[in-house]
Design an enzyme around this catalytic site. Structure first.
Site, PDB file in Angstrom:
ATOM      1  N   HIS A  62       0.831  -1.212   0.000  1.00  0.00           N
ATOM      2  CA  HIS A  62       0.000   0.000   0.000  1.00  0.00           C
ATOM      3  C   HIS A  62       0.864   1.261   0.000  1.00  0.00           C
ATOM      4  CE1 HIS A  62      -3.376  -2.507   2.104  1.00  0.00           C
ATOM      5  NE2 HIS A  62      -3.103  -2.929   0.892  1.00  0.00           N
ATOM      6  N   HIS A  87      -9.281  -2.216  -4.918  1.00  0.00           N
ATOM      7  CA  HIS A  87      -8.184  -2.545  -4.016  1.00  0.00           C
ATOM      8  C   HIS A  87      -7.235  -3.559  -4.649  1.00  0.00           C
ATOM      9  CE1 HIS A  87      -5.996  -2.696  -0.282  1.00  0.00           C
ATOM     10  NE2 HIS A  87      -5.869  -3.998  -0.506  1.00  0.00           N
ATOM     11  N   HIS A 117      -0.467 -11.327  -4.915  1.00  0.00           N
ATOM     12  CA  HIS A 117       0.850 -10.714  -4.805  1.00  0.00           C
ATOM     13  C   HIS A 117       1.911 -11.561  -5.504  1.00  0.00           C
ATOM     14  CE1 HIS A 117      -0.585  -7.548  -2.230  1.00  0.00           C
ATOM     15  NE2 HIS A 117      -1.107  -8.430  -1.394  1.00  0.00           N
TER      16      HIS A 117
END
Length: 285
Positions: free
Chosen positions: A83, A240, A266
């Site tokens: 983030h 997101h 990820h």
């Protein structure tokens, strides 16, 4: 209103030093991050408790990508970096030193908005050295893990397409495409919060994960509804997912490409980052 660059074509650093403290998502411990200008291109991590030289970040340092992106930096690990990195790169920054106290980046409200607000406090300033040249593709790249797929195809500008498909009715099938700019990132992607599922909470806690998770820093889906509405966007989950993608690609730089990801993770993002670096070596002009 903060000044944001109109594109990702120039080199920018921070206009001053800014700090944030908060709880880490998985460890549940308080951590501190101090962001400061750098004369060196790239994102660099140093530690508040020693004077070791900063370590330049890259995708080769990723050691764990199951529920967040964790980097191995010498004899230390730094978790949940995505983030913060999304905010730095998404806002147009190219030269930043990240000083860390702790083993995990603070989660703040579960989005990148808190980091964008921190950056806005000090603003951007022209960097003293050039930015890295953009990664230019000559052919399409495809990476997959099971039924999850990510592709990068040559394009004039960096744009992203995210597609998710969950059995929970509150999420279902969502898709979003955006040609990324700093302003577009701050308005359309940065506020989107991380999300999870009620039925997985006990299992994750028992595994020593999400120790810092709470209803004020993560959306929780319970089948056909959310435990902590309202959502900031009707399609906040796919936004997101794109936030995570942007943060993971920040380790290598934004390519001149359209990146499309279906059911991303990820690990899959890092596969693409390494593939990009293999065919488009980073240079500075």
């Amino acid at each position: 209103m903060a000044f944001w660059p109109t594109s990702y074509d120039r080199a920018w650093t921070l206009g001053g030093v800014v700090s944030r403290r908060g709880i880490g998502l998985h460890g549940g411990k308080v951590a501190e991050v101090r962001l400061q200008p750098s004369a060196q291109v790239g994102f660099h991590v140093s530690w508040l408790d020693n004077s070791d030289p900063p370590v330049t970040l890259g995708p080769h340092q990723v050691r764990d990508s199951q529920l967040c992106t964790t980097l191995e930096l010498g004899d230390r690990h730094l978790g949940t970096v995505e983030h913060l990195l999304a905010a730095l790169a998404g806002c147009g920054l190219t030269h930043v030193e990240i000083q860390v106290g702790g083993e995990e980046i603070p989660l703040l409200d579960g989005s990148a908005l808190g980091w964008v607000e921190a950056i806005a406090e000090v603003g951007l300033a022209p960097a003293a050295t050039p930015r890295a040249d953009p990664l230019v593709l000559e052919r399409a790249l495809v990476c997959h893990r099971g039924s999850s797929v990510i592709t990068a195809t040559p394009a004039e500008r960096f744009n992203v397409v995210g597609v998710i498909d969950f059995p929970q009715a509150a999420i279902g099938h969502q898709m979003l495409a955006i040609e990324l700019t700093p302003e577009g990132f701050t308005e359309q992607i940065a506020p989107a919060r991380t999300f999870g599922f009620r039925e997985q909470v006990d299992q994750l806690l028992a595994a020593g994960l999400i120790q810092g998770g709470a209803l004020d820093n993560a959306l929780v889906c319970d089948g056909d509804h959310w435990l902590n509405p309202p959502l900031r966007f009707a399609d906040e989950p796919v936004r997101h997912k794109l936030l995570d993608l942007i943060g993971d690609l920040a380790l290598v730089g934004f390519p001149q490409a359209q990146v499309l990801v279906y059911r991303g993770s990820h690990g899959l993002h890092n596969d693409l980052a390494n593939a990009l670096l293999a065919v488009c070596p980073v240079t500075v002009s």
